[in-house]
Write a protein that holds these residues in place. Structure first.
Motif, PDB file in Angstrom:
ATOM      1  N   GLY A   1     -10.474  -7.499   6.677  1.00  0.00           N
ATOM      2  CA  GLY A   1     -11.332  -8.178   7.641  1.00  0.00           C
ATOM      3  C   GLY A   1     -10.725  -9.421   8.245  1.00  0.00           C
ATOM      4  O   GLY A   1     -11.223  -9.929   9.257  1.00  0.00           O
ATOM      5  N   ASP A   2      -9.642  -9.935   7.649  1.00  0.00           N
ATOM      6  CA  ASP A   2      -8.987 -11.129   8.192  1.00  0.00           C
ATOM      7  C   ASP A   2      -8.348 -10.820   9.544  1.00  0.00           C
ATOM      8  O   ASP A   2      -7.887  -9.704   9.790  1.00  0.00           O
ATOM      9  N   ASN A   3      -8.321 -11.821  10.392  1.00  0.00           N
ATOM     10  CA  ASN A   3      -7.540 -11.755  11.633  1.00  0.00           C
ATOM     11  C   ASN A   3      -6.345 -12.683  11.448  1.00  0.00           C
ATOM     12  O   ASN A   3      -6.513 -13.835  11.050  1.00  0.00           O
ATOM     13  N   VAL A   4      -5.159 -12.174  11.692  1.00  0.00           N
ATOM     14  CA  VAL A   4      -3.959 -12.971  11.437  1.00  0.00           C
ATOM     15  C   VAL A   4      -3.097 -13.063  12.690  1.00  0.00           C
ATOM     16  O   VAL A   4      -3.136 -12.191  13.558  1.00  0.00           O
ATOM     17  N   SER A   5      -2.332 -14.121  12.769  1.00  0.00           N
ATOM     18  CA  SER A   5      -1.407 -14.289  13.891  1.00  0.00           C
ATOM     19  C   SER A   5       0.009 -14.567  13.403  1.00  0.00           C
ATOM     20  O   SER A   5       0.908 -14.776  14.201  1.00  0.00           O
ATOM     21  N   SER A   6       0.176 -14.570  12.079  1.00  0.00           N
ATOM     22  CA  SER A   6       1.502 -14.836  11.503  1.00  0.00           C
ATOM     23  C   SER A   6       1.909 -13.705  10.578  1.00  0.00           C
ATOM     24  O   SER A   6       1.088 -13.181   9.823  1.00  0.00           O
ATOM     25  N   MET A   7       3.158 -13.334  10.639  1.00  0.00           N
ATOM     26  CA  MET A   7       3.691 -12.389   9.655  1.00  0.00           C
ATOM     27  C   MET A   7       4.364 -13.200   8.555  1.00  0.00           C
ATOM     28  O   MET A   7       4.695 -14.379   8.737  1.00  0.00           O
ATOM     29  N   GLY A   8       4.542 -12.575   7.409  1.00  0.00           N
ATOM     30  CA  GLY A   8       5.162 -13.269   6.301  1.00  0.00           C
ATOM     31  C   GLY A   8       6.503 -12.668   5.943  1.00  0.00           C
ATOM     32  O   GLY A   8       6.727 -11.467   6.132  1.00  0.00           O
ATOM     33  N   ILE A   9       7.394 -13.499   5.432  1.00  0.00           N
ATOM     34  CA  ILE A   9       8.647 -13.015   4.859  1.00  0.00           C
ATOM     35  C   ILE A   9       8.717 -13.600   3.452  1.00  0.00           C
ATOM     36  O   ILE A   9       8.511 -14.797   3.253  1.00  0.00           O
ATOM     37  N   VAL A  10       8.938 -12.742   2.476  1.00  0.00           N
ATOM     38  CA  VAL A  10       8.918 -13.157   1.077  1.00  0.00           C
ATOM     39  C   VAL A  10      10.215 -13.884   0.726  1.00  0.00           C
ATOM     40  O   VAL A  10      11.306 -13.317   0.824  1.00  0.00           O
ATOM     41  N   LEU A  11      10.083 -15.146   0.323  1.00  0.00           N
ATOM     42  CA  LEU A  11      11.245 -15.940  -0.077  1.00  0.00           C
ATOM     43  C   LEU A  11      11.540 -15.761  -1.562  1.00  0.00           C
ATOM     44  O   LEU A  11      12.693 -15.763  -1.976  1.00  0.00           O
ATOM     45  N   ASN A  12      10.478 -15.614  -2.353  1.00  0.00           N
ATOM     46  CA  ASN A  12      10.599 -15.356  -3.788  1.00  0.00           C
ATOM     47  C   ASN A  12       9.372 -14.580  -4.230  1.00  0.00           C
ATOM     48  O   ASN A  12       8.273 -14.787  -3.703  1.00  0.00           O
ATOM     49  N   GLY A  13       9.556 -13.679  -5.215  1.00  0.00           N
ATOM     50  CA  GLY A  13       8.428 -12.911  -5.717  1.00  0.00           C
ATOM     51  C   GLY A  13       8.234 -11.618  -4.952  1.00  0.00           C
ATOM     52  O   GLY A  13       9.184 -11.049  -4.397  1.00  0.00           O
ATOM     53  N   SER A  14       6.994 -11.153  -4.884  1.00  0.00           N
ATOM     54  CA  SER A  14       6.675  -9.908  -4.188  1.00  0.00           C
ATOM     55  C   SER A  14       5.174  -9.831  -3.920  1.00  0.00           C
ATOM     56  O   SER A  14       4.381 -10.495  -4.586  1.00  0.00           O
ATOM     57  N   VAL A  15       4.801  -9.022  -2.931  1.00  0.00           N
ATOM     58  CA  VAL A  15       3.387  -8.784  -2.631  1.00  0.00           C
ATOM     59  C   VAL A  15       3.152  -7.281  -2.539  1.00  0.00           C
ATOM     60  O   VAL A  15       4.080  -6.509  -2.279  1.00  0.00           O
ATOM     61  N   VAL A  16       1.911  -6.874  -2.769  1.00  0.00           N
ATOM     62  CA  VAL A  16       1.545  -5.464  -2.628  1.00  0.00           C
ATOM     63  C   VAL A  16       0.491  -5.338  -1.537  1.00  0.00           C
ATOM     64  O   VAL A  16      -0.383  -6.199  -1.386  1.00  0.00           O
ATOM     65  N   ILE A  17       0.598  -4.258  -0.783  1.00  0.00           N
ATOM     66  CA  ILE A  17      -0.361  -3.962   0.277  1.00  0.00           C
ATOM     67  C   ILE A  17      -1.195  -2.774  -0.192  1.00  0.00           C
ATOM     68  O   ILE A  17      -0.638  -1.706  -0.501  1.00  0.00           O
ATOM     69  N   GLU A  18      -2.509  -2.955  -0.275  1.00  0.00           N
ATOM     70  CA  GLU A  18      -3.381  -1.932  -0.835  1.00  0.00           C
ATOM     71  C   GLU A  18      -4.582  -1.668   0.067  1.00  0.00           C
ATOM     72  O   GLU A  18      -5.046  -2.560   0.785  1.00  0.00           O
ATOM     73  N   ASN A  19      -5.055  -0.449  -0.013  1.00  0.00           N
ATOM     74  CA  ASN A  19      -6.291  -0.070   0.655  1.00  0.00           C
ATOM     75  C   ASN A  19      -7.345   0.181  -0.414  1.00  0.00           C
ATOM     76  O   ASN A  19      -7.125   0.968  -1.341  1.00  0.00           O
ATOM     77  N   ASN A  20      -8.476  -0.495  -0.323  1.00  0.00           N
ATOM     78  CA  ASN A  20      -9.553  -0.352  -1.294  1.00  0.00           C
ATOM     79  C   ASN A  20     -10.801   0.178  -0.592  1.00  0.00           C
ATOM     80  O   ASN A  20     -11.276  -0.437   0.366  1.00  0.00           O
ATOM     81  N   ASP A  21     -11.329   1.315  -1.080  1.00  0.00           N
ATOM     82  CA  ASP A  21     -12.524   1.865  -0.433  1.00  0.00           C
ATOM     83  C   ASP A  21     -13.801   1.306  -1.064  1.00  0.00           C
ATOM     84  O   ASP A  21     -13.752   0.514  -2.014  1.00  0.00           O
ATOM     85  N   LEU A  22     -14.957   1.718  -0.547  1.00  0.00           N
ATOM     86  CA  LEU A  22     -16.244   1.198  -0.999  1.00  0.00           C
ATOM     87  C   LEU A  22     -16.551   1.552  -2.448  1.00  0.00           C
ATOM     88  O   LEU A  22     -17.391   0.922  -3.089  1.00  0.00           O
TER      89      LEU A  22
END
Length: 233
Positions: A51-72
């Motif tokens: 639901g967020d609206n974003v205007s910036s992309m990210g680049i990982v400098l350290n660590g990691s992130v996961v992109i997930e889809n969660n249903d109802l």
């Protein structure tokens, strides 16, 4: 939010896909044009939410992130894992009125550099000679991500768990040029990525080990004679 970049950070950025061919000192010049900001995250902290609206992309400098889809109903599907040096959120950042349909979460202690994505495609007010390189690199990364999405569809298309697993592992072996390789996912993440039940996935891996098709230890796999010897590396 902060901006405490050190010269070693600029050297690191020059090795990433986004800043390929751009020197550290040039990156120092271009980051202010991109309204760059840094932020630190702890494990399991949300970077972006559905639901967020974003205007910036990210680049990982350290660590990691996961992109997930969660249903109802609370089911989670792992879309991607973004590791050090990789970018995320660029598509939505170019469409700031389009709300996110995924969650992006820090998988561990993570440091992220955010860049105002729409600014990248604009003519730089400082007439940076390396701005065109940045645009070219971003287009290449977008094309690669589109290709990766197509590959994920091919991995999840088979009806059986074995078929999904063989498709994914075969691709990984070919990509690494070896039948002995590491995957970037934990067992639960692999199950989420393939859209299968974790217990059923583990049972299938155990069965394949007994059949001497593969050996698995955590996220390390060794492939032997798969069905029809389909893995040619």
């Amino acid at each position: 939010w902060k901006f405490t970049m050190e010269y070693t950070d600029y050297i690191f950025l020059s090795t990433t896909g986004l800043f390929k061919g751009i020197q550290p000192q040039e990156i120092q010049q271009i980051l202010p044009c991109l309204q760059a900001q840094e932020k630190d995250y702890i494990k399991a902290q949300a970077v972006y939410r559905i639901g967020d609206n974003v205007s910036s992309m990210g680049i990982v400098l350290n660590g990691s992130v996961v992109i997930e889809n969660n249903d109802l109903w609370g089911h989670t599907s792992l879309i991607d894992k973004i590791e050090k040096g990789q970018i995320f959120g660029e598509t939505y950042a170019y469409l700031p009125t389009e709300p996110l349909t995924v969650t992006i979460t820090a998988e561990e202690k993570t440091r992220i550099l955010f860049l105002k994505t729409p600014v990248i495609s604009e003519v730089c007010s400082n007439s940076c000679s390396f701005h065109n390189k940045l645009i070219k690199n971003l287009l290449e990364l977008l094309a690669q991500k589109n290709l990766n999405l197509t590959k994920r569809i091919s991995h999840t298309s088979p009806r059986s768990i074995r078929g999904k697993l063989l498709s994914y592992l075969s691709f990984q072996a070919k990509a690494k040029g070896s039948r002995d390789f590491m995957i970037p996912f934990s067992r639960q993440q692999l199950a989420d990525y393939l859209n299968v039940d974790r217990s059923a996935l583990s049972a299938e891996i155990s069965k394949m080990q007994k059949e001497h098709i593969l050996t698995s230890q955590k996220n390390r796999f060794i492939l032997y004679g798969t069905e029809n010897d389909s893995v040619d590396v």
